[in-house]
Design a protein around this motif. Structure first.
Motif, PDB file in Angstrom:
ATOM      1  N   HIS A  49       0.807  -1.216   0.000  1.00  0.00           N
ATOM      2  CA  HIS A  49       0.000   0.000   0.000  1.00  0.00           C
ATOM      3  C   HIS A  49       0.842   1.268   0.000  1.00  0.00           C
ATOM      4  O   HIS A  49       0.303   2.361  -0.150  1.00  0.00           O
ATOM      5  CB  HIS A  49      -0.892   0.002   1.239  1.00  0.00           C
ATOM      6  N   GLY A  50       2.139   1.141   0.214  1.00  0.00           N
ATOM      7  CA  GLY A  50       3.023   2.304   0.166  1.00  0.00           C
ATOM      8  C   GLY A  50       3.453   2.845   1.510  1.00  0.00           C
ATOM      9  O   GLY A  50       4.285   3.758   1.567  1.00  0.00           O
ATOM     10  N   ILE A  51       2.900   2.325   2.620  1.00  0.00           N
ATOM     11  CA  ILE A  51       3.344   2.762   3.949  1.00  0.00           C
ATOM     12  C   ILE A  51       4.542   1.919   4.353  1.00  0.00           C
ATOM     13  O   ILE A  51       4.451   0.685   4.425  1.00  0.00           O
ATOM     14  CB  ILE A  51       2.222   2.614   4.996  1.00  0.00           C
ATOM     15  N   SER A  52       5.661   2.554   4.637  1.00  0.00           N
ATOM     16  CA  SER A  52       6.907   1.821   4.882  1.00  0.00           C
ATOM     17  C   SER A  52       6.854   1.065   6.212  1.00  0.00           C
ATOM     18  O   SER A  52       6.210   1.516   7.172  1.00  0.00           O
ATOM     19  CB  SER A  52       8.089   2.790   4.904  1.00  0.00           C
ATOM     20  N   PRO A  53       7.537  -0.069   6.283  1.00  0.00           N
ATOM     21  CA  PRO A  53       7.637  -0.790   7.560  1.00  0.00           C
ATOM     22  C   PRO A  53       8.219   0.081   8.674  1.00  0.00           C
ATOM     23  O   PRO A  53       7.808  -0.026   9.830  1.00  0.00           O
ATOM     24  CB  PRO A  53       8.554  -1.972   7.224  1.00  0.00           C
ATOM     25  N   ASP A  54       9.159   0.948   8.319  1.00  0.00           N
ATOM     26  CA  ASP A  54       9.764   1.823   9.326  1.00  0.00           C
ATOM     27  C   ASP A  54       8.729   2.734   9.964  1.00  0.00           C
ATOM     28  O   ASP A  54       8.673   2.868  11.198  1.00  0.00           O
ATOM     29  CB  ASP A  54      10.872   2.662   8.686  1.00  0.00           C
ATOM     30  N   LEU A  55       7.892   3.361   9.150  1.00  0.00           N
ATOM     31  CA  LEU A  55       6.868   4.256   9.691  1.00  0.00           C
ATOM     32  C   LEU A  55       5.846   3.472  10.507  1.00  0.00           C
ATOM     33  O   LEU A  55       5.414   3.915  11.584  1.00  0.00           O
ATOM     34  CB  LEU A  55       6.176   5.018   8.556  1.00  0.00           C
ATOM     35  N   ARG A  56       5.456   2.314  10.026  1.00  0.00           N
ATOM     36  CA  ARG A  56       4.515   1.484  10.770  1.00  0.00           C
ATOM     37  C   ARG A  56       5.092   1.098  12.134  1.00  0.00           C
ATOM     38  O   ARG A  56       4.386   1.139  13.152  1.00  0.00           O
ATOM     39  CB  ARG A  56       4.185   0.229   9.954  1.00  0.00           C
ATOM     40  N   ASN A  57       6.353   0.734  12.165  1.00  0.00           N
ATOM     41  CA  ASN A  57       6.984   0.345  13.428  1.00  0.00           C
ATOM     42  C   ASN A  57       7.068   1.519  14.392  1.00  0.00           C
ATOM     43  O   ASN A  57       6.836   1.375  15.599  1.00  0.00           O
ATOM     44  CB  ASN A  57       8.384  -0.215  13.170  1.00  0.00           C
ATOM     45  N   ARG A  58       7.396   2.691  13.852  1.00  0.00           N
ATOM     46  CA  ARG A  58       7.527   3.872  14.723  1.00  0.00           C
ATOM     47  C   ARG A  58       6.193   4.291  15.310  1.00  0.00           C
ATOM     48  O   ARG A  58       6.112   4.680  16.485  1.00  0.00           O
ATOM     49  CB  ARG A  58       8.171   5.019  13.951  1.00  0.00           C
TER      50      ARG A  58
END
Length: 326
Positions: A49-58
């Motif tokens: 979907h374009g949301i990075s794993p890094d942003l999701r984790n943060r």
């Protein structure tokens, strides 16, 4: 990608990268699957979907860090102390399923951080106002929440474009509705649901109020959607990296029930704490809607009067919170 038209199955898992594909057949196939899911239960899951794993984790870490704060500090942000529907929602504040106990959750409501003198705030648009930030978590907490909110708005607008194509409309048909939209970010903490209580839920059976919801759930599970033909509750199993997408009552009304907003609930029998982060996309609060072209008709159908988005949402929200008081 999932199969079309299997009402006894859990919501399909769809690869959203196909929406941006230059291959028209691949893109068309995705749109057909989204259309089928919207007609069935109004639920599907999206990967890529374009949301990075890094942003999701943060943002997941930010969510857990908030609920780890002492209750006294969370209550400093009590949403009952303001008129903007922002801040901390304490355990048992809402009841979505009549006849059950109040919801066994605590939450934090965030959105676009608008000053108190912003035109939207002054006219009382639903879920518009300044955010209430926990002081002890500092600017890093504010920054990641804001970054995530902006990213989710972009994904929501793309999903609305896919929905338009599924309805046989031009891709940009919803552009006026998605211009200057309201989106509400909610952090939710679910303690384990007691298995000895028949009335206690994480969240009771309900339909969402707005247009679409994009949900990031953790690995614990517990989300269930109703299969109307069998009255069976189907598990919406967590898929690493995926978002659960579901339609709300606004979209169901707007499509004359051609697309549906289905009952769903959370039953956290895992014995573990569960965390989820839904993003509720409700569009432009001043937008007037009645019935989407091509969705007219049906037994006893009469074209509904136009209604402003913000008025529809306030009506929905007030009803659910009033149940706790009765």
């Amino acid at each position: 990608m999932g199969s079309i038209g299997e009402p006894s199955k859990a919501p399909p898992i769809l690869d959203f990268s196909a929406f941006h594909s230059s291959d028209s057949e691949v893109r068309s196939n995705l749109i057909q699957h989204i259309r089928s899911a919207c007609q069935d239960k109004g639920f599907f899951q999206l990967t890529n979907h374009g949301i990075s794993p890094d942003l999701r984790n943060r943002v997941s870490s930010a969510c857990k860090s908030f609920f780890a704060l002492p209750l006294e500090e969370k209550l400093e942000l009590d949403m009952k102390k303001n008129k903007y529907n922002r801040g901390y929602e304490k355990h048992g504040a809402q009841m979505l399923e009549p006849g059950t106990a109040p919801e066994s959750i605590e939450g934090l409501y965030l959105g676009e951080d608008l000053p108190a003198d912003h035109p939207r705030v002054l006219r009382g648009d639903h879920n518009c106002g300044p955010n209430l930030w926990p002081k002890s978590l500092g600017k890093d907490f504010e920054d990641v929440c804001t970054e995530y909110w902006n990213a989710m708005r972009s994904v929501a607008i793309d999903v609305m474009r896919a929905l338009a194509l599924g309805l046989g409309l031009e891709e940009g048909w919803f552009d006026e509705f998605t211009d200057s939209p309201v989106g509400t970010l909610r952090f939710i903490h679910y303690p384990p649901t007691p298995t000895t209580s028949e009335k206690e839920r994480g969240i009771g059976a309900h339909r969402d109020f707005g247009c679409i919801t994009l949900l990031m759930q953790d690995e614990v599970g517990g989300l269930q959607v109703l299969e109307p033909s069998t009255s069976e509750w189907l598990d919406v199993k967590p898929i690493p990296g995926a978002y659960v997408v579901n339609l709300g009552n606004l979209m169901m009304r707007w499509t004359n029930h051609k697309y549906t907003s289905d009952l769903h609930r959370v039953m956290n029998y895992s014995g573990r704490d569960r965390y989820s982060i839904p993003y509720f996309f409700t569009g432009n609060p001043k937008f007037m809607f009645d019935c989407i072209p091509g969705c007219e008709g049906g037994e006893g159908w009469k074209k509904p009067e136009k209604m402003m988005v913000r008025d529809f949402l306030k009506e929905q929200f007030d009803t659910s919170y009033a149940r706790v008081k009765t």
